[in-house]
Design a protein around this motif. Structure first.
Motif, mmCIF file in Angstrom:
data_model
loop_
_atom_site.group_PDB
_atom_site.id
_atom_site.type_symbol
_atom_site.label_atom_id
_atom_site.label_comp_id
_atom_site.label_asym_id
_atom_site.label_seq_id
_atom_site.Cartn_x
_atom_site.Cartn_y
_atom_site.Cartn_z
ATOM 1 N N LEU A 65 -13.286 -3.761 9.969
ATOM 2 C CA LEU A 65 -14.417 -3.967 9.041
ATOM 3 C C LEU A 65 -15.592 -4.643 9.763
ATOM 4 O O LEU A 65 -16.740 -4.217 9.624
ATOM 5 N N ASP A 156 -14.098 -0.007 2.123
ATOM 6 C CA ASP A 156 -12.886 -0.732 2.491
ATOM 7 C C ASP A 156 -11.743 0.032 1.819
ATOM 8 O O ASP A 156 -11.520 -0.090 0.606
ATOM 9 N N SER A 180 -5.923 -0.168 6.476
ATOM 10 C CA SER A 180 -5.066 -1.212 7.059
ATOM 11 C C SER A 180 -3.645 -0.688 7.242
ATOM 12 O O SER A 180 -3.120 0.005 6.371
HETATM 13 N N1 T4K Z 1 -9.335 -5.270 2.811
HETATM 14 C C1 T4K Z 1 -8.468 -5.299 1.790
HETATM 15 C C2 T4K Z 1 -8.870 -4.739 0.476
HETATM 16 C C3 T4K Z 1 -7.182 -5.829 1.984
HETATM 17 O O1 T4K Z 1 -6.307 -5.868 0.957
HETATM 18 C C4 T4K Z 1 -6.842 -6.325 3.259
HETATM 19 C C5 T4K Z 1 -5.531 -6.910 3.481
HETATM 20 C C6 T4K Z 1 -7.784 -6.250 4.305
HETATM 21 C C7 T4K Z 1 -9.027 -5.713 4.036
HETATM 22 C C8 T4K Z 1 -7.476 -6.718 5.691
HETATM 23 O O2 T4K Z 1 -6.450 -5.970 6.291
HETATM 24 P P1 T4K Z 1 -5.661 -6.561 7.587
HETATM 25 O O3 T4K Z 1 -6.664 -7.255 8.463
HETATM 26 O O4 T4K Z 1 -4.576 -7.480 7.079
HETATM 27 O O5 T4K Z 1 -5.093 -5.321 8.248
HETATM 28 C C9 T4K Z 1 -1.426 -9.645 2.340
HETATM 29 C C10 T4K Z 1 -1.779 -9.105 3.703
HETATM 30 O O6 T4K Z 1 -1.704 -10.081 4.733
HETATM 31 C C11 T4K Z 1 -3.094 -8.428 3.767
HETATM 32 O O7 T4K Z 1 -3.031 -7.510 4.851
HETATM 33 C C12 T4K Z 1 -3.419 -7.644 2.506
HETATM 34 N N2 T4K Z 1 -4.748 -7.108 2.512
HETATM 35 C C13 T4K Z 1 -3.241 -8.522 1.289
HETATM 36 C C14 T4K Z 1 -3.536 -7.774 -0.002
HETATM 37 O O8 T4K Z 1 -1.902 -8.952 1.230
HETATM 38 P P2 T4K Z 1 -0.679 -12.035 1.602
HETATM 39 O O9 T4K Z 1 -1.156 -13.371 2.031
HETATM 40 O O10 T4K Z 1 -0.518 -11.784 0.154
HETATM 41 O O11 T4K Z 1 0.661 -11.582 2.370
HETATM 42 P P3 T4K Z 1 2.068 -12.298 2.453
HETATM 43 O O12 T4K Z 1 2.335 -12.667 3.851
HETATM 44 O O13 T4K Z 1 2.185 -13.359 1.405
HETATM 45 O O14 T4K Z 1 3.034 -11.077 2.094
HETATM 46 C C15 T4K Z 1 3.310 -10.659 0.768
HETATM 47 C C16 T4K Z 1 4.807 -10.414 0.654
HETATM 48 O O15 T4K Z 1 5.180 -9.332 1.505
HETATM 49 C C17 T4K Z 1 5.672 -11.585 1.121
HETATM 50 O O16 T4K Z 1 5.914 -12.410 0.047
HETATM 51 C C18 T4K Z 1 6.936 -10.915 1.641
HETATM 52 C C19 T4K Z 1 6.474 -9.551 2.074
HETATM 53 N N3 T4K Z 1 6.381 -9.447 3.531
HETATM 54 C C20 T4K Z 1 5.224 -9.811 4.167
HETATM 55 C C21 T4K Z 1 5.135 -9.723 5.533
HETATM 56 C C22 T4K Z 1 3.873 -10.152 6.256
HETATM 57 C C23 T4K Z 1 7.471 -8.984 4.239
HETATM 58 O O17 T4K Z 1 8.529 -8.662 3.630
HETATM 59 N N4 T4K Z 1 7.370 -8.864 5.609
HETATM 60 C C24 T4K Z 1 6.253 -9.211 6.281
HETATM 61 O O18 T4K Z 1 6.195 -9.084 7.521
HETATM 62 O O19 T4K Z 1 -1.733 -11.004 2.238
#
Ligand code: T4K
Length: 371
Positions: A65, A156, A180
Motif C-alpha cells: 500500500l 485496498d 494481502s
Molecule cells: N488492509 C486491510 C483491509 C487489512 O485487513 C490488512 C490486514 C492490511 C491492509 C494489511 O495487510 P498485511 O500487511 O498484514 O499483509 C490481522 C492481521 O494481522 C492483518 O493482516 C489483517 N489485515 C487483520 C484484519 O487481521 P489481528 O491483530 O486481528 O491478527 P491476530 O494475530 O490477532 O490473528 C487473529 C487470529 O488468527 C488469532 O487469534 C489466531 C489466528 N492466527 C493468527 C496468526 C497470525 C493463527 O492461527 N495463526 C497465525 O499465524 O490482525
C-alpha cells in the motif's frame, strides 16, 4: 464447551512433505531473496490464477500500500474509509498524506460513493477504498467520480484474493489493487502481499520502488523501500495455489451453514453480497441488532467464555485511533453508518479446517440466547 479454543481464523497449509522439495531447491540454489526463481514463477502463476495483467509481489500488503501510493505520486489528501484495518490509513500517514474519512454504505460496509464528492477539495489526489470482507465496492460509481475529478483509485483489496465481480477479478478495477497473503487471510504465504497493475511500465516502476529504487547495479531512481518477498514465501505461494480452490470451497460450505442456520435468528443480521459477486468467504460478519437479547459486547464475551474467539473487525473505527481522531473528517457525526456497524459487528470463525459441527455449536450458542 468445546475442548480447544476456536479462533476467528486459522491458516490453511498444504501437506508439509509437499513443501520439502521446494525447500531443498532453495537450499541447493542458495538464492533466498531479491526476486529469485520462485518469485518469478509465483508472479506469473498468480497473474494467471487471478486473471490479472501484472503482479508485483511484496513482503506484506502494508508495504505494498505504501509503495502503491508512491508509484502513482499521490500527495495532499486521499479519501478513504474509517471501516478497515488500521494499515489502510497508516499507509497514507507513512507518505505524509492526509486521510479524509468518508462514511460507509451500511449494506456493503464499503465507502459510500454518494458521500465522496462533498469530501473532495483542491488537495484531493486519490480515493483509497477497501473491498471490506472481499465484498465489492461500487466500482462503477467510484470510477465515474475519479474520472470527473481526475483522481487516481487504489483499491485496498487485502481481503479480496480470488473474488470476482461480473466475472472479472475484483483486483482488476481501479489504477492499482493491493492484496494481502498474511497468515490470517484466505490465501497465505506466512506474510506477503501484492500490487496488481495494468501495464508493464507501471510494474517496472513498482519493482524498482520495492527494491530501494535500484534499476541496475549502480542506478537508484527513487527513495524506494525494501518490500521484496522472500523465496520461502514465493515457493509456499506456488504450492498454496494448488490448494486454494479447495480451501475456498470448504469456506463456502461453512458460510452457507452459518447463513442458513442464522437466517431466522431475531436480532442477528448477516451481510449480503451482491449476486454478480463471487466471494472467497474470507470472513463471516454478523450484526448484533438492538432487538437481540444481548448487546454485541455481551455476545462477544459469552462466545469467548465458551471458547469461541470471534473478532470485532472493524472496531474501533480507524478514525477513533489517537493519530487520526483530531482530523475534521474523523468527527463521529460524519461517520454515523460506520459507527453503527462498528458497534454491532462480530466476525465469526471461518477457515477451511473448521468442522461443521463447530459451526453448528456456535450457531446454537447464539440461537439459545435469542429464544
Ligand atoms: N488492509 C486491510 C483491509 C487489512 O485487513 C490488512 C490486514 C492490511 C491492509 C494489511 O495487510 P498485511 O500487511 O498484514 O499483509 C490481522 C492481521 O494481522 C492483518 O493482516 C489483517 N489485515 C487483520 C484484519 O487481521 P489481528 O491483530 O486481528 O491478527 P491476530 O494475530 O490477532 O490473528 C487473529 C487470529 O488468527 C488469532 O487469534 C489466531 C489466528 N492466527 C493468527 C496468526 C497470525 C493463527 O492461527 N495463526 C497465525 O499465524 O490482525
Amino acid at each position: 464447551m468445546v475442548q480447544k479454543p476456536i479462533y476467528v481464523t486459522q491458516p490453511s497449509l498444504p501437506p508439509l512433505e509437499e513443501f520439502i522439495p521446494f525447500l531443498e531447491e532453495i537450499w541447493h540454489n542458495k538464492t533466498l531473496t531479491n526476486c529469485g526463481p520462485f518469485h518469478q514463477q509465483f508472479e506469473k502463476a498468480l497473474a494467471e490464477y487471478l486473471g490479472v495483467k501484472y503482479v508485483c509481489l511484496f513482503a506484506n500488503a502494508t508495504l505494498a500500500l505504501v509503495t502503491a501510493l508512491q508509484a502513482l505520486r499521490i500527495t495532499g489528501e486521499v479519501i478513504t474509509t474509517p471501516y478497515s484495518f488500521v494499515a489502510t490509513a497508516h499507509s497514507l500517514k507513512w507518505n505524509s498524506i492526509q486521510p479524509v474519512f468518508v462514511d460507509i454504505d451500511p449494506d456493503t460496509c464499503n465507502l459510500d460513493p454518494a458521500k465522496i464528492e462533498s469530501a473532495i477539495t483542491p488537495q484531493t489526489t486519490a480515493i483509497l477504498p477497501v473491498h471490506v470482507y472481499g465484498n465489492p465496492c461500487d466500482v462503477d460509481a467510484i470510477e465515474r467520480i475519479a474520472e470527473n475529478y481526475n483522481l487516481k483509485v487504489i483499491y485496498d483489496a487485502a481481503h479480496a484474493f480470488g473474488c470476482k465481480y461480473r466475472g472479472e477479478s475484483l483486483c482488476s478495477f481501479g489504477d492499482l489493487s493491493i492484496i494481502s497473503f498474511h497468515a490470517t487471510k484466505v490465501f497465505n504465504t506466512f506474510e506477503g502481499g501484492a500490487i496488481i497493475c495494468q501495464d508493464a511500465k507501471t510494474k517496472a516502476h513498482i519493482d524498482h520502488l520495492k527494491n530501494f529504487g535500484f534499476v541496475d547495479e549502480t542506478t537508484v531512481v527513487a527513495a524506494g523501500i525494501n518490500g521484496k518477498m522472500s523465496e520461502f514465501s514465493a515457493a509456499l505461494g506456488l504450492l498454496q495455489l494448488q490448494y486454494i480452490d479447495k480451501y475456498i470451497c470448504k469456506r463456502q460450505q461453512i458460510a452457507q451453514t452459518y447463513s442458513t442456520e442464522l437466517a431466522h435468528v431475531k436480532g442477528i443480521d448477516c451481510i449480503n453480497f451482491p449476486p454478480e459477486h463471487q466471494s472467497n468467504y474470507s470472513y463471516f460478519p454478523i450484526l448484533v441488532k438492538p432487538d437481540f437479547n444481548l448487546s454485541r459486547d455481551e455476545l462477544y464475551d459469552l462466545l469467548k467464555k465458551n471458547g469461541i474467539n470471534g473478532r470485532r473487525y472493524f472496531y474501533p473505527l480507524i478514525s477513533d485511533f489517537p493519530m487520526y481522531r483530531g482530523l475534521p473528517s474523523a468527527n463521529k457525526y460524519n461517520l454515523l453508518s460506520a459507527q453503527e456497524i462498528s458497534e454491532q459487528v462480530i466476525c465469526l470463525p471461518i477457515y477451511a479446517d473448521l468442522e461443521l459441527a463447530s459451526v453448528r455449536y456456535i450457531v446454537k450458542l447464539i440461537r439459545d440466547i435469542s429464544i
